[in-house]
Design a protein around this motif. Sequence first.
Motif: not given
Length: 281
Positions: A8-11, A208-221, A224-231
Amino acid sequence: MSALTLGLLAALMWGFHDVCVRFISQKTPLMASLLTVLVSGTLFHLIVMGAQKSELALPSHALGLSALSGVFFLIASLGLYAAFQRGPVRLVAPIIASFPVLSVGWAALNGSHISFWQLSAVAAIVVGVSVVAALSDESDGPTMPKGLTIIFATIASIGFAGTFALGQMASAQAGELPVTLVTRLVAIALLLIGMLALKLPLWPGKGALAILALMGVADGIALLSINTAGHLPDAQYASVAASTFGLLTIVLAWLFLGEKMRALQWVGCVIAFCGIGYLAI
């Protein structure tokens, strides 16, 4: 934190990301935008790894799975950006949101027991997301031919299913932080090689840099959330919950961009979250 909660966090993160994609892709070079988002997400990821003092070493098998996950992640990202650029959302989102069927099917093939009611809950999530998406973005403006849009959205769906399955398999053998880092670095390297070969612009523009950077952080979270669920137990349901990003994209657009939500769209929301609620029991 359960696999479902991480999904849900990833979503939520991908919902924010996709709201931005819908508008950024109309104003900036598509591949340059994607490259900036991937690099920003990787920088965020490196900060997280540094804060946790995570080790970089991976077993050879996990390294291979992580690299292959990166290939699928790039495929998924390219398909998603191209599909959302073409639109409309009512066509694109249901197709991309179908990847939980592939994720749960893969889990079943690998020995996980999937009951009839669990499959019904997965179907409810997909149906709910589809109802919301199908009734959204009802503009009268011109649209591009649907055939290629459907192909791009299908590619994205397959790409996400492969990314999540391979990433979780690798994370089950090693830490999710180095696994996700390899996934991102492989995706960036392949994208950069392709852009240089095609002589595409690398710079998206200062505005566009600021919004693209925020998009990158959101995508990173999100990744990471999906792969963390692998445990965690029932890791496949992180992918199921993450599929609601299409629904959340539209809800976020309603909240922050003033787009209308019809009564049947709220019904779709209820159906989808009932399915998630059942999987959480």
